[in-house]
Design a protein around this motif. Structure first.
Motif, mmCIF file in Angstrom:
data_model
loop_
_atom_site.group_PDB
_atom_site.id
_atom_site.type_symbol
_atom_site.label_atom_id
_atom_site.label_comp_id
_atom_site.label_asym_id
_atom_site.label_seq_id
_atom_site.Cartn_x
_atom_site.Cartn_y
_atom_site.Cartn_z
ATOM 1 N N ALA A 15 -47.760 3.186 62.999
ATOM 2 C CA ALA A 15 -48.785 2.286 62.467
ATOM 3 C C ALA A 15 -50.107 3.018 62.281
ATOM 4 O O ALA A 15 -50.793 2.828 61.267
ATOM 5 C CB ALA A 15 -48.965 1.083 63.396
ATOM 6 N N ILE A 16 -50.477 3.855 63.232
ATOM 7 C CA ILE A 16 -51.710 4.640 63.121
ATOM 8 C C ILE A 16 -51.654 5.542 61.892
ATOM 9 O O ILE A 16 -52.590 5.600 61.099
ATOM 10 C CB ILE A 16 -51.950 5.470 64.404
ATOM 11 N N SER B 64 -49.722 5.207 59.227
ATOM 12 C CA SER B 64 -49.668 4.406 58.000
ATOM 13 C C SER B 64 -51.049 3.872 57.622
ATOM 14 O O SER B 64 -51.447 3.930 56.457
ATOM 15 C CB SER B 64 -48.692 3.240 58.164
ATOM 16 N N LEU B 65 -51.768 3.357 58.608
ATOM 17 C CA LEU B 65 -53.107 2.836 58.326
ATOM 18 C C LEU B 65 -54.043 3.941 57.861
ATOM 19 O O LEU B 65 -54.807 3.766 56.907
ATOM 20 C CB LEU B 65 -53.683 2.149 59.567
ATOM 21 N N THR B 66 -53.973 5.082 58.513
ATOM 22 C CA THR B 66 -54.827 6.209 58.131
ATOM 23 C C THR B 66 -54.495 6.676 56.721
ATOM 24 O O THR B 66 -55.388 6.867 55.889
ATOM 25 C CB THR B 66 -54.677 7.366 59.134
ATOM 26 N N GLY C 4 -53.015 4.965 54.359
ATOM 27 C CA GLY C 4 -53.390 3.900 53.419
ATOM 28 C C GLY C 4 -54.872 3.924 53.097
ATOM 29 O O GLY C 4 -55.266 3.776 51.938
ATOM 30 N N CYS C 5 -55.696 4.119 54.116
ATOM 31 C CA CYS C 5 -57.150 4.202 53.899
ATOM 32 C C CYS C 5 -57.506 5.402 53.040
ATOM 33 O O CYS C 5 -58.365 5.309 52.158
ATOM 34 C CB CYS C 5 -57.883 4.277 55.232
ATOM 35 N N LEU D 127 -50.190 -0.110 54.014
ATOM 36 C CA LEU D 127 -50.980 -1.105 54.742
ATOM 37 C C LEU D 127 -50.195 -2.380 55.046
ATOM 38 O O LEU D 127 -50.708 -3.278 55.708
ATOM 39 C CB LEU D 127 -52.251 -1.450 53.956
ATOM 40 N N ILE E 120 -61.100 -0.893 57.990
ATOM 41 C CA ILE E 120 -59.804 -0.606 58.618
ATOM 42 C C ILE E 120 -59.938 0.558 59.591
ATOM 43 O O ILE E 120 -59.451 0.497 60.723
ATOM 44 C CB ILE E 120 -58.725 -0.322 57.555
ATOM 45 N N ARG F 53 -61.793 -0.612 62.761
ATOM 46 C CA ARG F 53 -60.958 -1.409 63.674
ATOM 47 C C ARG F 53 -59.906 -0.534 64.354
ATOM 48 O O ARG F 53 -59.596 -0.730 65.533
ATOM 49 C CB ARG F 53 -60.295 -2.543 62.931
ATOM 50 N N LEU F 54 -59.351 0.397 63.598
ATOM 51 C CA LEU F 54 -58.372 1.323 64.187
ATOM 52 C C LEU F 54 -59.027 2.157 65.285
ATOM 53 O O LEU F 54 -58.466 2.318 66.375
ATOM 54 C CB LEU F 54 -57.774 2.220 63.098
#
Length: 104
Positions: A11-12, A14-16, A18-19, A51, A95, A98-99
């Motif tokens: 998840a970390i 993927s979020l990174t 995606g950003c 995301l 994002i 928050r991460l």
């Protein structure tokens, strides 16, 4: 050693990713507002997948329109390409923020 599960690590990442891909989006004028440039359709698709969003249309609508709610009625107003870019940058920043807060 950090005690993150495999799911949390994924998840970390993927979020990174995606950003970072949000920064690859380009916006062009379209009528009164803007749209995501269609010359590279793989970028919005990658962002949606990374995301965990529902659709490219949801991403496009969120970034190229601003919502105004008055007395319970929601109205979408088109954004200029510059405002869409600023909104995309603000989304990525939020994002990441928050991460980071979750990590620390």
């Amino acid at each position: 050693q950090l005690a993150f599960t495999d799911n949390e690590v994924n998840a970390i990442f993927s979020l990174t990713a995606g950003c970072l891909r949000i920064g690859d989006l380009e916006f062009v004028s379209s009528g009164d507002g803007s749209q995501i440039c269609k010359k590279n359709n793989t970028v919005p698709l990658a962002i949606v997948q990374l995301l965990g969003l529902n659709s490219i249309e949801a991403l496009t609508s969120a970034l190229t329109n601003k919502a105004i709610e008055v007395r319970g009625a929601r109205t979408l107003s088109p954004c200029s390409p510059e405002n869409a870019r600023e909104g995309a940058d603000a989304l990525a920043k939020a994002i990441f923020g928050r991460l980071f807060d979750w990590l620390v």
